[in-house]
Structures are given as C-alpha cells and as structure tokens.
Design an enzyme around this catalytic site. Structure first.
Site, PDB file in Angstrom:
ATOM      1  N   ASP A 157      12.632  44.441  17.924  1.00 28.07           N
ATOM      2  CA  ASP A 157      14.057  44.126  18.142  1.00 28.07           C
ATOM      3  C   ASP A 157      14.881  45.409  18.084  1.00 28.07           C
ATOM      4  O   ASP A 157      15.321  45.808  17.034  1.00 28.07           O
ATOM      5  CB  ASP A 157      14.519  43.139  17.066  1.00 28.07           C
ATOM      6  CG  ASP A 157      15.943  42.679  17.284  1.00 28.07           C
ATOM      7  OD1 ASP A 157      16.471  42.907  18.386  1.00 28.07           O
ATOM      8  OD2 ASP A 157      16.520  42.098  16.342  1.00 28.07           O
ATOM      9  N   GLU A 177      24.657  45.683  19.794  1.00 29.90           N
ATOM     10  CA  GLU A 177      24.326  44.266  19.942  1.00 29.90           C
ATOM     11  C   GLU A 177      24.223  43.602  18.579  1.00 29.90           C
ATOM     12  O   GLU A 177      24.659  42.472  18.386  1.00 29.90           O
ATOM     13  CB  GLU A 177      22.999  44.111  20.707  1.00 29.90           C
ATOM     14  CG  GLU A 177      22.661  42.666  21.086  1.00 29.90           C
ATOM     15  CD  GLU A 177      21.826  41.917  20.051  1.00 29.90           C
ATOM     16  OE1 GLU A 177      21.558  40.717  20.255  1.00 29.90           O
ATOM     17  OE2 GLU A 177      21.433  42.520  19.037  1.00 29.90           O
ATOM     18  N   GLU A 178      23.616  44.332  17.637  1.00 29.81           N
ATOM     19  CA  GLU A 178      23.359  43.736  16.326  1.00 29.81           C
ATOM     20  C   GLU A 178      24.644  43.476  15.546  1.00 29.81           C
ATOM     21  O   GLU A 178      24.647  42.759  14.564  1.00 29.81           O
ATOM     22  CB  GLU A 178      22.417  44.625  15.506  1.00 29.81           C
ATOM     23  CG  GLU A 178      21.018  44.784  16.119  1.00 29.81           C
ATOM     24  CD  GLU A 178      20.175  43.511  16.049  1.00 29.81           C
ATOM     25  OE1 GLU A 178      20.710  42.458  15.660  1.00 29.81           O
ATOM     26  OE2 GLU A 178      18.978  43.582  16.393  1.00 29.81           O
ATOM     27  N   HIS A 190      14.326  41.880  11.755  1.00 29.09           N
ATOM     28  CA  HIS A 190      15.405  42.565  11.029  1.00 29.09           C
ATOM     29  C   HIS A 190      14.934  43.174   9.706  1.00 29.09           C
ATOM     30  O   HIS A 190      15.730  43.298   8.769  1.00 29.09           O
ATOM     31  CB  HIS A 190      16.607  41.621  10.807  1.00 29.09           C
ATOM     32  CG  HIS A 190      17.424  41.435  12.050  1.00 29.09           C
ATOM     33  ND1 HIS A 190      18.593  40.695  12.097  1.00 29.09           N
ATOM     34  CD2 HIS A 190      17.231  41.893  13.322  1.00 29.09           C
ATOM     35  CE1 HIS A 190      19.085  40.705  13.325  1.00 29.09           C
ATOM     36  NE2 HIS A 190      18.267  41.421  14.080  1.00 29.09           N
ATOM     37  N   ASP A 240      15.211  40.798  25.118  1.00 28.34           N
ATOM     38  CA  ASP A 240      15.448  41.062  23.701  1.00 28.34           C
ATOM     39  C   ASP A 240      14.293  40.446  22.914  1.00 28.34           C
ATOM     40  O   ASP A 240      14.098  39.229  22.947  1.00 28.34           O
ATOM     41  CB  ASP A 240      16.790  40.433  23.282  1.00 28.34           C
ATOM     42  CG  ASP A 240      17.216  40.851  21.882  1.00 28.34           C
ATOM     43  OD1 ASP A 240      16.464  41.580  21.215  1.00 28.34           O
ATOM     44  OD2 ASP A 240      18.322  40.433  21.469  1.00 28.34           O
ATOM     45  N   HIS A 296      19.229  45.488  24.588  1.00 34.75           N
ATOM     46  CA  HIS A 296      19.986  46.292  23.614  1.00 34.75           C
ATOM     47  C   HIS A 296      19.075  47.343  23.022  1.00 34.75           C
ATOM     48  O   HIS A 296      17.895  47.104  22.759  1.00 34.75           O
ATOM     49  CB  HIS A 296      20.687  45.423  22.573  1.00 34.75           C
ATOM     50  CG  HIS A 296      19.838  44.798  21.508  1.00 34.75           C
ATOM     51  ND1 HIS A 296      19.532  45.431  20.321  1.00 34.75           N
ATOM     52  CD2 HIS A 296      19.265  43.578  21.423  1.00 34.75           C
ATOM     53  CE1 HIS A 296      18.806  44.617  19.556  1.00 34.75           C
ATOM     54  NE2 HIS A 296      18.618  43.482  20.203  1.00 34.75           N
TER      55      HIS A 296
END
Ligand code: DTR
Ligand code: ZN
Ligand code: ZN
Length: 551
Positions: free
Chosen positions: A150, A184-185, A300, A213, A138
């Site tokens: 990420d 994706e998130e 994140h 990922d 992603h």
C-alpha cells in the site's frame, strides 16, 4: 516474467486463436476483437492489431525494491510529507523521463496536508488528445511503514506498464496519461487537487480513470471497482478469462483515488487485492490463500515490506492494465480520417443572448469525407445549438451558434461537438460560460483629466463583463466646465466604433455638471470603453471628474 515479443496480427479476429500463451499474461477474452465499435467511435475495418504485452514482473519488483530502499534511508516511511515521498517521486519521474514521457509535478493544493509533496503526471505523446485514458496509483505511504503493498505495488506496476508502452511505442488512437498521487492516505487529497485543477474541458476529455491500490496483497483476492460498469469491462474480461471470477471491490469502495475522479463525473474502475478485511472460505476455495485471515495482514503497518507481496496478484494487475490500455488506445489510426476543432475554444454569453464559434474540420488521412455536426452533450437547459451549415466536407468549417434563453442557468458548460463522418466520428469541446444578468456590468474611471482649449482627452475603463453589451449602454459623465456647449463627447467601444453622445455648439454657455446618456450599441461588453472629450472653443476650460458606463 519477461515481455514476449510484439505480436502483430493483420486481422483483429485472428488474435483470439493466436494468443494461447502458457502464461496467464496475454489473455484474450472470448469473442473479443480489437475493434472497439461496441464501446464508442467505430474504427476502420482494416486495423493492424497489436497484442497486449506481458508486463515484466521482474521489473515491477525492481521498482518495489527501489521504493523499499528509499523508505529504509528515510526513517522507514514514504508518507506524503516526508523526504521518502519526494524521493519516490524523483525515482518514478526519472524513469519516465528517460523513456520519453512528458512529466509534470502538480502541486498538492488546495486542500492537501501542509508540506505534502507533489502529484506526478505523465503523458505518453500521441493519440487523440480529446480522448484521454488515465490510470493512476497513490505513491505515498502511511507514516507507520514503507508502504510496499500500500501502495508501492500499484505505483511500481503502473510505472512498468508506462515503460512497456514507451518501449513498444505502438501507434496510438487515444491519448494515455498516468498519475501518481500524493496524500492519498490523508484522505485522497492529491488526486482531488489534481481533478480540481483541470478546466471542465480538460476533465471532459478524460474518458476513463483506472485505479491501482494494493494490488499485491499476500493473501489477496481479485477485486475490481464498479465491476459491472463499462469502465471495468476490459479489466473484468481479463480476469474472467483467466477463470479467476473477480468480485466487486466492496472493501475499498470510495477509499482510494478513483473516488476523486468519479465525484467529478468521470467513469472509473480499478484493481485491488484487498486490505484488512478477511478472506472468506469461498474466496480461498476459488483463489487459494488462507480463509479467515486478512488479505493484507500488514495493512498500514511497519511490516508492509517487500516480503508482504503476492507475485501472482502483482503480475496479473500489470497485465490487466496493459490489456485495457492496448484494447482501448492502441491501434493503427484510421486510413481515412479527419479531425475537428473549435475556434475560439471558449466563449461566453449573458443569459438570453447567444455566442458563436467556428467548428473547423481537417482531412488527416485519405480522402475527404462528409461530416455531419451535432452538439451531443453539455448544451445548457433552455439553450439551442445551431450549425450553419449542419454538415461539411472535411476541410470545411461551420458556424456554431448557441442561443441561450433568459432561463438558462449561469455557469460554465463543456459543450461536446461531435462530427460524424463516413469512416469514424470525432468530438471537440467548446467551453461556454453563461453569465447571469445580475453580475457587475458597471465600470467607472475616477481619474481627473484637465480639459484645455482646442484639445482632446481620453478616459478609458476596462470592462470585464461577458457576452454582448446590453444596448443601449448607460453612460453617466461628471465634468467641471463652465461652458458645456464647448464640448464634443464621444464613446469608443471595445471594437473601435465611435458613438457621438454629445455635440458641441450653442448660443450661450451652461455649466456641465453630471449628465447621463443612453447609447445604442452593437458589440461585445468586455474590453476598453473610452470616453473622449474634445473642447472645440476658446476661453472656457475645466476637467473631466469621472464617468461611469453600464454595459
Ligand atoms: N487506499 C487504501 C484504502 C483501502 C482500504 N481497503 C481497500 C481495499 C482495496 C484497495 C484499497 C483499500 C489505503 O490506502 O489505505
Ligand atoms: Zn492505498
Ligand atoms: Zn493505505
């Protein structure tokens, strides 16, 4: 690390000994050969094998820096709905196109976040289009940060593997496709939209999907998705051969885009170095790093920047993917080979009836060979597949008849037809739609047509019913005319055959009104059925009010 020179070995077995490289990059699992006989179609014995390359870490990090500066100039994020995301797509796309990839932006619909940017799909031309090996990552981040681990890590690594394949341009046996996913998130939405956009035949062609990922977690581990499955075999062998004892990716299970493919029945695996879960002391002992600390402490968060990367994990993930691709899809095509195809590629039958297609074979290299045909998967329940003849010499063709039964469930089936030859086997897909007996098979033309003396009118209807027409077809005609005996009525089927359903003549006149006919036919249901009305006599006139046919 720079790429090493291309190594060509004439005999596959020689590779294991040749590749005692100082870097961990070109690891050859013990006892492996470049012949993938154990995984599927046998290849010829005289392969010229090509070593998997050492994918450049320097180049992967250059891509990561680009993604970081894209985030910097777009409010610190590459979230799917932002300019930082579309700029990321453009960067990857432009590099792929310059290298010779066929790229496609796939709209992130249906089901994506409003305003989400596109998926990016890149095909490397060549290889057997019926055997597609896919890898993906992603490309979007969360809104909190630039998303460098990420998932700039997987995205950049995937890009560099793709560029390395293009630079080496080896002979391909299977077809290789890469995907960069949007949204994706927000719930694996881009990859799900991509998978649902494929026809079932195209889904069936994807033999494997590998996901990447979070492959550069600073305190990372070596995790592989579905590690005991066939799809994971090459990735697992790569890490195992480095002595890294990879583990199942339990933390990331069903949390990334491989789930979209697995849900569609495609074999999946992938690599991850871990997210917010904590490294155990056993893992710190075998992999290094800090026990009791998250694999990625910036998961994140805004600190997921280029400083938040482990070079070793990032580097190895790229080499692992290259190892899998080279093992499975690179090689010299068979010196005596054939291809197989179905024409038409799709067909339909009403439950209880049959459909046919022509399976043709072509000698693509060397001399012709005997190819025996079978339907190896996708035949619906209650149905049987028959080949006439059941075996051909490559260059020849065979008629495949699929006979369904009344109990065959309606649906669309991807029927895999495998031709087993003397040196190899190949498969093609025929998509068969079985319609229920209950669907709409009745069609009406309501337009009025004036019937003048000594003239003919034609009133068409378009039938969308599938399969063969159910004989006899039922026709109902409403005509306002004072002398039905003046009229000659014919029905023309989609294949051009005329059926006379009412003849003119008679000694007196009756008014026509509505009349029904049962017409025996033998042809397809779909297409244009035409009612033709001819007035053969003077004086009386009228008009065709409407007519209906049930096929
Ligand atoms: N796709 C990740 C989800 C995720 C959570 N844990 C892990 C572990 C390993 C890989 C991925 C993940 C995300 O995008 O947030
Ligand atoms: Zn992720
Ligand atoms: Zn994430």
């Amino acid at each position: 690390m720079r790429r090493t020179a291309v190594l060509a070995a004439t005999v596959a077995m020689a590779l294991t000994g040749l590749l005692a490289s100082a870097t961990p990059a070109i690891a050859q699992p013990p006892g492996s050969t470049r012949d993938d006989t154990s995984r599927g179609a046998p290849r010829s014995a005289s392969l010229t094998a090509l070593a998997p390359p050492d994918v450049s870490l320097t180049n992967i990090k250059a891509h990561l820096n680009q993604l970081q500066s894209i985030a910097n100039s777009n409010g610190g994020t590459r979230r799917s709905t932002t300019a930082g995301y579309t700029a990321s797509v453009s960067y990857v796309e432009q590099r792929l196109q310059a290298a010779g990839y066929t790229t496609r932006r796939g709209t992130c619909t249906p089901g994506c976040t409003s305003g989400a940017g596109p998926n990016l799909i890149a095909d490397w031309p060549g290889g057997d289009e019926n055997q597609v090996i896919m890898a993906g990552a992603h490309l979007d981040s969360v809104s909190a940060g630039p998303g460098i681990n990420d998932n700039g890590s997987g995205s950049s690594m995937l890009l560099e593997v793709a560029l390395t394949l293009a630079a080496q341009n080896p002979a391909m046996t299977k077809h290789v496709r890469f995907g960069w996913w949007s949204d994706e998130e927000q719930g694996l939405l881009g990859s799900r939209a991509y998978v649902s956009s494929l026809s079932s035949a195209d889904r069936t062609k994807i033999k494997q999907y590998l996901n990447f990922d979070m492959v550069g977690s600073v305190n990372g581990g070596y995790f592989i998705n579905n590690i005991t499955t066939t799809a994971a075999a090459d990735l697992r062998a790569f890490y195992t051969n480095l002595g890294l004892a990879p583990e199942e990716n339990t933390e990331g299970a069903n949390r990334s885009d491989d789930a979209s493919f697995r849900n569609a029945g495609i074999a999946t695996s992938g690599v991850a170095a871990g997210a917010s879960a904590t490294k155990t002391s056993a893992q710190a002992t075998k992999w290094g790093g800090t026990a009791g600390r998250a694999y990625d402490p910036c998961y994140h968060r805004s600190c997921d920047t280029t400083a938040n990367i482990s070079d070793a994990h990032l580097d190895r993930s790229g080499d692992a993917l290259a190892y899998a691709i080279w093992t499975q899809a690179v090689g010299t095509p068979n010196s005596r080979d054939f291809s197989i195809g179905a024409s038409p590629a799709s067909g339909s039958a009403q439950a209880g009836q049959s459909a046919t297609t022509t399976i043709s074979t072509t000698t693509t290299s060397g001399t012709a060979q005997t190819v025996s045909l079978s339907a190896t998967s996708g035949v619906p329940s209650g149905a049987t597949a028959t080949f006439s003849p059941s075996s051909v010499t490559s260059g020849g063709s065979s008629t495949l008849t699929l006979s369904t039964s009344a109990s065959t469930p309606p649906g669309t089936y991807a029927v895999t037809v495998t031709g087993t030859g003397e040196t190899t086997s190949h498969a093609t897909t025929w998509t068969l739609t079985v319609t229920g007996t209950g669907g709409n098979r009745t069609f009406t033309n309501d337009t009025n047509y004036t019937i003048n003396d000594l003239s003919t009118i034609n009133s068409p209807v378009t039938s969308t019913a599938t399969g063969s027409a159910v004989s006899p077809v039922q026709v109902s005609v409403t005509i306002s005319h004072t002398c039905a005996e003046d009229l000659r009525i014919r029905l023309r089927g989609p294949n051009g055959t005329y059926y006379t359903i009412d003849s003119s003549g008679g000694s007196s006149c009756t008014s026509y009104g509505t009349r029904t006919y049962s017409v025996p036919v033998s042809q397809q249901a779909s297409g244009t059925w035409t009612l033709q009305v001819t007035d053969d006599y003077f004086i009386d006139t009228g008009f065709l009010d409407s007519w209906t046919i049930t096929v």
